[in-house]
Motif scaffolding. Structure first.
Motif, PDB file in Angstrom:
ATOM      1  N   ALA A   1       0.683  -1.404  -0.089  1.00  0.00           N
ATOM      2  CA  ALA A   1       0.070   0.464  -0.079  1.00  0.00           C
ATOM      3  C   ALA A   1       0.942   1.223   0.100  1.00  0.00           C
ATOM      4  CB  ALA A   1      -1.529  -0.224   1.375  1.00  0.00           C
ATOM      5  N   LYS A   2       2.037   1.143   0.749  1.00  0.00           N
ATOM      6  CA  LYS A   2       3.142   2.539   1.446  1.00  0.00           C
ATOM      7  C   LYS A   2       3.655   2.749  -0.473  1.00  0.00           C
ATOM      8  CE  LYS A   2       6.537   4.203   3.742  1.00  0.00           C
ATOM      9  NZ  LYS A   2       7.513   4.025   4.266  1.00  0.00           N
ATOM     10  N   GLN A   3       3.702   1.691  -1.399  1.00  0.00           N
ATOM     11  CA  GLN A   3       4.444   1.772  -2.534  1.00  0.00           C
ATOM     12  C   GLN A   3       3.543   2.578  -3.085  1.00  0.00           C
ATOM     13  OE1 GLN A   3       6.266  -1.996  -4.098  1.00  0.00           O
ATOM     14  NE2 GLN A   3       6.978  -1.128  -5.418  1.00  0.00           N
ATOM     15  N   PHE A   4       2.579   1.683  -3.222  1.00  0.00           N
ATOM     16  CA  PHE A   4       1.760   2.229  -4.912  1.00  0.00           C
ATOM     17  C   PHE A   4       0.615   4.205  -3.452  1.00  0.00           C
ATOM     18  CE2 PHE A   4      -2.631   3.085  -5.088  1.00  0.00           C
ATOM     19  CZ  PHE A   4      -3.679   2.894  -6.510  1.00  0.00           C
ATOM     20  N   TYR A   5       0.559   4.192  -2.199  1.00  0.00           N
ATOM     21  CA  TYR A   5       0.213   5.870  -2.667  1.00  0.00           C
ATOM     22  C   TYR A   5       1.639   6.163  -3.107  1.00  0.00           C
ATOM     23  CZ  TYR A   5      -3.126   2.918  -0.272  1.00  0.00           C
ATOM     24  OH  TYR A   5      -3.702   2.689   0.976  1.00  0.00           O
ATOM     25  N   THR A   6       2.735   6.328  -2.741  1.00  0.00           N
ATOM     26  CA  THR A   6       4.334   7.078  -3.099  1.00  0.00           C
ATOM     27  C   THR A   6       3.784   7.416  -3.996  1.00  0.00           C
ATOM     28  OG1 THR A   6       5.606   5.271  -2.195  1.00  0.00           O
ATOM     29  CG2 THR A   6       4.767   6.999  -0.570  1.00  0.00           C
TER      30      THR A   6
ATOM     31  N   ASN B   1      -9.507  -1.550  -1.817  1.00  0.00           N
ATOM     32  CA  ASN B   1     -10.250  -0.747  -1.362  1.00  0.00           C
ATOM     33  C   ASN B   1     -10.452   0.419  -2.575  1.00  0.00           C
ATOM     34  OD1 ASN B   1     -10.151  -0.559   1.692  1.00  0.00           O
ATOM     35  ND2 ASN B   1      -7.889  -0.145   1.277  1.00  0.00           N
ATOM     36  N   ILE B   2     -12.120   0.997  -2.576  1.00  0.00           N
ATOM     37  CA  ILE B   2     -12.035   1.902  -3.676  1.00  0.00           C
ATOM     38  C   ILE B   2     -12.072   3.239  -3.475  1.00  0.00           C
ATOM     39  CG2 ILE B   2     -13.870   2.262  -5.484  1.00  0.00           C
ATOM     40  CD1 ILE B   2     -15.303  -0.084  -4.092  1.00  0.00           C
ATOM     41  N   PHE B   3     -11.267   4.076  -4.667  1.00  0.00           N
ATOM     42  CA  PHE B   3     -10.605   5.289  -4.326  1.00  0.00           C
ATOM     43  C   PHE B   3     -11.397   5.891  -6.158  1.00  0.00           C
ATOM     44  CE2 PHE B   3      -6.342   4.560  -2.140  1.00  0.00           C
ATOM     45  CZ  PHE B   3      -7.123   4.287  -1.025  1.00  0.00           C
ATOM     46  N   SER B   4     -11.622   7.124  -6.068  1.00  0.00           N
ATOM     47  CA  SER B   4     -11.778   7.987  -7.284  1.00  0.00           C
ATOM     48  C   SER B   4     -10.926   9.522  -7.811  1.00  0.00           C
ATOM     49  CB  SER B   4     -13.676   8.496  -7.041  1.00  0.00           C
ATOM     50  OG  SER B   4     -13.459   9.743  -6.371  1.00  0.00           O
ATOM     51  N   VAL B   5     -11.196   8.856  -8.842  1.00  0.00           N
ATOM     52  CA  VAL B   5     -10.922  11.323  -9.218  1.00  0.00           C
ATOM     53  C   VAL B   5     -11.750  11.917  -9.441  1.00  0.00           C
ATOM     54  CG1 VAL B   5      -8.146  10.479  -9.650  1.00  0.00           C
ATOM     55  CG2 VAL B   5      -9.511  10.042 -11.298  1.00  0.00           C
ATOM     56  N   LEU B   6     -12.416  12.899  -9.655  1.00  0.00           N
ATOM     57  CA  LEU B   6     -13.436  13.379  -9.474  1.00  0.00           C
ATOM     58  C   LEU B   6     -12.885  15.105 -10.597  1.00  0.00           C
ATOM     59  CD1 LEU B   6     -15.414  14.960  -7.238  1.00  0.00           C
ATOM     60  CD2 LEU B   6     -14.534  12.980  -6.159  1.00  0.00           C
ATOM     61  N   GLN B   7     -13.970  15.126 -11.364  1.00  0.00           N
ATOM     62  CA  GLN B   7     -13.048  16.882 -11.683  1.00  0.00           C
ATOM     63  C   GLN B   7     -13.495  17.684 -10.490  1.00  0.00           C
ATOM     64  OE1 GLN B   7     -12.289  17.474 -15.151  1.00  0.00           O
ATOM     65  NE2 GLN B   7     -12.304  19.459 -13.737  1.00  0.00           N
ATOM     66  N   GLU B   8     -12.827  19.015 -10.199  1.00  0.00           N
ATOM     67  CA  GLU B   8     -13.461  20.764  -9.326  1.00  0.00           C
ATOM     68  C   GLU B   8     -14.261  21.015  -9.829  1.00  0.00           C
ATOM     69  OE1 GLU B   8     -10.185  20.724  -6.035  1.00  0.00           O
ATOM     70  OE2 GLU B   8      -9.907  21.167  -8.434  1.00  0.00           O
TER      71      GLU B   8
ATOM     72  N   PHE C   1     -11.069   4.165  -9.041  1.00  0.00           N
ATOM     73  CA  PHE C   1     -10.376   2.884  -9.257  1.00  0.00           C
ATOM     74  C   PHE C   1      -9.592   2.404  -8.131  1.00  0.00           C
ATOM     75  CE2 PHE C   1      -8.072   6.873  -8.097  1.00  0.00           C
ATOM     76  CZ  PHE C   1      -7.025   5.943  -7.545  1.00  0.00           C
ATOM     77  N   THR C   2      -9.075   1.414  -7.403  1.00  0.00           N
ATOM     78  CA  THR C   2      -8.579   0.562  -6.246  1.00  0.00           C
ATOM     79  C   THR C   2      -7.389   0.829  -6.358  1.00  0.00           C
ATOM     80  OG1 THR C   2      -8.731  -1.788  -7.527  1.00  0.00           O
ATOM     81  CG2 THR C   2     -10.735  -1.197  -6.353  1.00  0.00           C
ATOM     82  N   ASP C   3      -6.715   0.739  -4.786  1.00  0.00           N
ATOM     83  CA  ASP C   3      -5.658  -0.216  -4.180  1.00  0.00           C
ATOM     84  C   ASP C   3      -5.395  -1.025  -4.480  1.00  0.00           C
ATOM     85  OD1 ASP C   3      -6.555  -0.832  -2.020  1.00  0.00           O
ATOM     86  OD2 ASP C   3      -6.083   0.421  -0.774  1.00  0.00           O
ATOM     87  N   PRO C   4      -4.084  -1.609  -3.717  1.00  0.00           N
ATOM     88  CA  PRO C   4      -3.422  -3.425  -4.468  1.00  0.00           C
ATOM     89  C   PRO C   4      -4.706  -3.929  -2.722  1.00  0.00           C
ATOM     90  CG  PRO C   4      -1.536  -1.611  -3.504  1.00  0.00           C
ATOM     91  CD  PRO C   4      -2.946  -0.827  -3.756  1.00  0.00           C
ATOM     92  N   SER C   5      -5.118  -3.450  -1.632  1.00  0.00           N
ATOM     93  CA  SER C   5      -5.748  -3.725  -1.521  1.00  0.00           C
ATOM     94  C   SER C   5      -7.353  -3.877  -2.012  1.00  0.00           C
ATOM     95  CB  SER C   5      -6.273  -3.647   0.345  1.00  0.00           C
ATOM     96  OG  SER C   5      -4.642  -3.845   0.868  1.00  0.00           O
TER      97      SER C   5
ATOM     98  N   GLY D   1       0.238   2.310 -14.005  1.00  0.00           N
ATOM     99  CA  GLY D   1      -0.509   1.032 -14.382  1.00  0.00           C
ATOM    100  C   GLY D   1      -1.736   1.417 -14.081  1.00  0.00           C
ATOM    101  N   VAL D   2      -3.017   2.259 -12.973  1.00  0.00           N
ATOM    102  CA  VAL D   2      -4.541   2.410 -12.692  1.00  0.00           C
ATOM    103  C   VAL D   2      -5.221   2.295 -13.766  1.00  0.00           C
ATOM    104  CG1 VAL D   2      -5.615   3.428 -11.555  1.00  0.00           C
ATOM    105  CG2 VAL D   2      -3.085   3.534 -11.382  1.00  0.00           C
ATOM    106  N   SER D   3      -5.697   0.804 -12.906  1.00  0.00           N
ATOM    107  CA  SER D   3      -6.903   0.110 -14.339  1.00  0.00           C
ATOM    108  C   SER D   3      -7.918   0.836 -13.394  1.00  0.00           C
ATOM    109  CB  SER D   3      -7.120  -1.253 -14.087  1.00  0.00           C
ATOM    110  OG  SER D   3      -5.771  -1.227 -15.128  1.00  0.00           O
TER     111      SER D   3
END
Length: 124
Positions: A19-24, A116-123, A110-114, A82-84
């Protein structure tokens, strides 16, 4: 009672170092590690706690949203790293995975390696 507390959020992962590697490296977040937990340092001076949990089961909803000024650029940059992007049957996504008809801003999940669902959204 809690109006003046400095509350923070947290979530679990099944592999702290992955997770640390993905987040950084993938998301470009500033991450610190203390006492076997991660802290994601985000804008506004707040941190998000990430803790290991062997029997972790990811939530079925978005746990962290990243507002961005240009969703197309953000999705392109994450895809290059590499994010799907997830596609959900109740929403129509374009070829990049961006949903524009969800009743809110343009969003891509998108999801992290565990898982968990994250998103990017237009401001706005």
């Amino acid at each position: 009672m809690f109006g003046n507390t400095k509350a923070f959020s947290g979530f679990a992962v099944n592999d702290l170092q992955r997770a640390k590697q993905f987040y950084t490296e993938t998301l470009g977040l500033h991450v610190t590690e203390e006492d076997g937990m991660l802290f994601l340092h985000i804008a506004g001076g707040r941190s998000i706690l990430v803790y290991p949990k062997d029997d972790h089961a990811p939530a079925t909803y978005t746990i962290l949203n990243f507002p961005v000024p240009d969703i197309e650029a953000a999705v392109d940059a994450l895809t290059a790293r590499g994010v799907s992007f997830e596609r959900y049957p109740q929403f129509k996504s374009d070829e990049k995975g961006i949903t524009r008809d969800s009743g809110g801003p343009a969003i891509a999940w998108f999801t992290d390696p565990s898982g968990n669902i994250f998103s990017v959204l237009q401001e706005d």
